[in-house]
Design a protein around this motif. Structure first.
Motif, PDB file in Angstrom:
ATOM      1  N   ALA A   1     -14.705  -9.797   3.578  1.00 29.05           N
ATOM      2  CA  ALA A   1     -14.021  -8.368   3.255  1.00 29.05           C
ATOM      3  C   ALA A   1     -14.288  -7.887   1.447  1.00 29.05           C
ATOM      4  O   ALA A   1     -13.616  -8.365   0.335  1.00 29.05           O
ATOM      5  CB  ALA A   1     -12.652  -7.999   3.353  1.00 29.05           C
ATOM      6  N   PRO A   2     -15.260  -6.651   1.374  1.00 27.60           N
ATOM      7  CA  PRO A   2     -15.354  -5.828  -0.007  1.00 27.60           C
ATOM      8  C   PRO A   2     -14.253  -5.272  -0.616  1.00 27.60           C
ATOM      9  O   PRO A   2     -13.518  -4.743   0.111  1.00 27.60           O
ATOM     10  CB  PRO A   2     -16.417  -5.057  -0.084  1.00 27.60           C
ATOM     11  CG  PRO A   2     -16.178  -4.763   1.664  1.00 27.60           C
ATOM     12  CD  PRO A   2     -15.981  -5.636   2.292  1.00 27.60           C
ATOM     13  N   ILE A   3     -13.981  -5.797  -2.120  1.00 27.96           N
ATOM     14  CA  ILE A   3     -13.407  -4.991  -2.610  1.00 27.96           C
ATOM     15  C   ILE A   3     -13.727  -3.893  -3.426  1.00 27.96           C
ATOM     16  O   ILE A   3     -14.597  -3.912  -3.739  1.00 27.96           O
ATOM     17  CB  ILE A   3     -12.464  -6.245  -3.643  1.00 27.96           C
ATOM     18  CG1 ILE A   3     -12.048  -7.590  -2.920  1.00 27.96           C
ATOM     19  CG2 ILE A   3     -11.590  -5.707  -4.497  1.00 27.96           C
ATOM     20  CD1 ILE A   3     -11.766  -8.526  -3.993  1.00 27.96           C
ATOM     21  N   LEU A   4     -12.848  -2.848  -3.594  1.00 27.67           N
ATOM     22  CA  LEU A   4     -13.182  -1.498  -3.654  1.00 27.67           C
ATOM     23  C   LEU A   4     -13.538  -1.623  -5.100  1.00 27.67           C
ATOM     24  O   LEU A   4     -12.415  -2.400  -5.763  1.00 27.67           O
ATOM     25  CB  LEU A   4     -12.223  -0.865  -3.531  1.00 27.67           C
ATOM     26  CG  LEU A   4     -12.323   0.053  -1.859  1.00 27.67           C
ATOM     27  CD1 LEU A   4     -11.176   1.442  -2.090  1.00 27.67           C
ATOM     28  CD2 LEU A   4     -13.019   1.332  -2.195  1.00 27.67           C
ATOM     29  N   ALA A   5     -14.507  -0.944  -5.935  1.00 29.26           N
ATOM     30  CA  ALA A   5     -14.734  -0.927  -7.249  1.00 29.26           C
ATOM     31  C   ALA A   5     -14.077  -0.460  -8.559  1.00 29.26           C
ATOM     32  O   ALA A   5     -13.458   0.667  -7.849  1.00 29.26           O
ATOM     33  CB  ALA A   5     -16.049  -0.874  -7.868  1.00 29.26           C
ATOM     34  N   SER A   6     -12.974  -1.555  -9.515  1.00 32.27           N
ATOM     35  CA  SER A   6     -11.587  -0.455 -10.268  1.00 32.27           C
ATOM     36  C   SER A   6     -13.340   0.415 -11.971  1.00 32.27           C
ATOM     37  O   SER A   6     -13.865  -0.921 -11.750  1.00 32.27           O
ATOM     38  CB  SER A   6     -11.446  -1.583 -10.506  1.00 32.27           C
ATOM     39  OG  SER A   6     -10.351  -1.986  -9.746  1.00 32.27           O
TER      40      SER A   6
END
Length: 385
Positions: A208-213
């Motif tokens: 599950a990808p993590i939204l880029a900060s």
């Protein structure tokens, strides 16, 4: 709009709220899963004609007038009131459930191979026949990726907050959870059953990808030192932001466009862009990273950059971008090989590391990645000067 959605969610059961959220996004799966309905205007026109006993030419004519197949289908179904003997439930409230609609759309997305076009037409036709005219407008739009509801994922998070607290005060906490697990249905089910406490255990997971900060900008290095004191300085790479998800145990996981198996080093890997697109198939180099990773599961943040084999120098961004393709990948990967400059580790062996300071994550990263030709740890300087 937000209050309308919040009321809708409040009256939804915990068993259906997840499917509702996917349908509001015009999908049957999270944004990061490469799910396509495989329906174009021409097939949809055939399905509408079949469901409403209308000549395809008449459907096309209405489509040209309205500029939208959903509205055209709604209008045709409304006009068919005097043909009720042929078309059931023409202007009555739909009796089909949300879950039944969702399951049919999911079946539509999963249908493929020989005879799939006719099967897709039949699925859509059955839905149009079973639904009231207003519902038909939206059920036609969903497979065409033209839902046009006029709100974003952030509006849905606002609606969750209104459902739980009567205002937007919980939006920040909900968005934090969504950034870690960008699956609206997952978030919805947990808060529906457990309230805001339901997202307390949301953490990173492989697959599950993590939204880029995005970093806050400061005008110059002097201002950075003044604000932060000690800073970590790294090169700015001109490549493609790539999140790498690696799992050592790949039993039961087949090779597919969404993930590569590495039988030699017993691993399974996926790659995601900063926009949550699954880009695994573009990077066959990643099948070789198992030998470079110390650990059972990791999520790495990196920048993919092409290099010249003869000179061992990095190539311009425009050339690297030629690797972003779905076809002829093997040939292009030989002509323009990639290196992945890893600058962060977000998860390792069951532990979410995003709450840890960068200095600690850096130490874990250096202990995790062995030297090799695919994964390169980005060099850094820690300084107060």
């Amino acid at each position: 709009m937000t209050k309308i959605l919040s009321e809708f969610f409040r009256h939804s059961s915990k068993d259906e709220i997840g499917e509702i959220c996917y349908l509001l996004q015009g999908r049957v799966a999270p944004l990061y899963e490469a799910t396509e309905f495989g329906i174009a205007d021409k097939l949809m026109i055939r399905a509408i004609g079949k469901a409403l006993y209308t000549d395809e030419k008449d459907v096309m004519s209405e489509f040209k007038k309205e500029g939208d197949l959903g509205t055209a289908a709604q209008k045709i179904k409304n006009q068919s009131a005097n043909r009720r003997t042929k078309i059931k439930n023409t202007n009555q409230k739909s009796k089909i459930t949300i879950r039944e609609v969702f399951n049919k759309l999911k079946l539509l997305a999963e249908s493929g191979g020989e005879g799939s076009q006719e099967k897709k037409i039949q699925i859509v036709s059955d839905l149009i026949t079973s639904l009231d005219p207003l519902s038909v407008r939206y059920i036609v739009r969903i497979p065409l990726d033209k839902l046009r509801l006029g709100f974003s994922d952030m509006t849905i998070l606002d609606a969750f907050s209104w459902m739980l607290s009567g205002d937007k005060s919980l939006h920040g906490k909900l968005e934090e959870a969504y950034n870690v697990r960008p699956d609206m249905a997952y978030i919805a089910r947990h808060i529906k059953e457990h309230g805001i406490k339901g997202i307390g255990h949301v953490s990173a997971v492989v697959g599950a990808p993590i939204l880029a900060s995005l970093c806050a900008r400061l005008p110059n290095a002097v201002e950075m030192i003044k604000k932060m004191g000690e800073v970590d300085v790294e090169p700015k790479y001109d490549g493609v932001r790539t999140a790498i998800h690696f799992k050592r145990d790949h039993k039961g996981i087949p090779d597919s466009p969404s993930g590569f198996r590495d039988d030699t080093h017993k691993g399974w890997v996926q790659a995601f862009s900063r926009n949550l697109e699954n880009t695994t198939a573009m990077y066959p180099e990643l099948t070789r990273i198992g030998k470079q990773i110390r650990g059972k599961e990791v999520i790495l943040d990196s920048e993919a950059i092409g290099y010249d084999v003869k000179t061992d120098r990095l190539i311009p961004f425009q050339e690297t971008m030629t690797r972003k393709r779905k076809h002829d990948v093997a040939h292009v990967s030989n002509a323009i090989p990639l290196r992945f400059f890893v600058f962060d580790i977000l998860y390792k062996d069951g532990k979410d590391l995003m709450g840890e300071p960068l200095s600690k994550r850096r130490g874990i990263l250096e202990a995790t990645i062995r030297k090799g030709d695919v994964l390169i740890i980005s060099p850094n300087i820690v300084t107060t000067d």
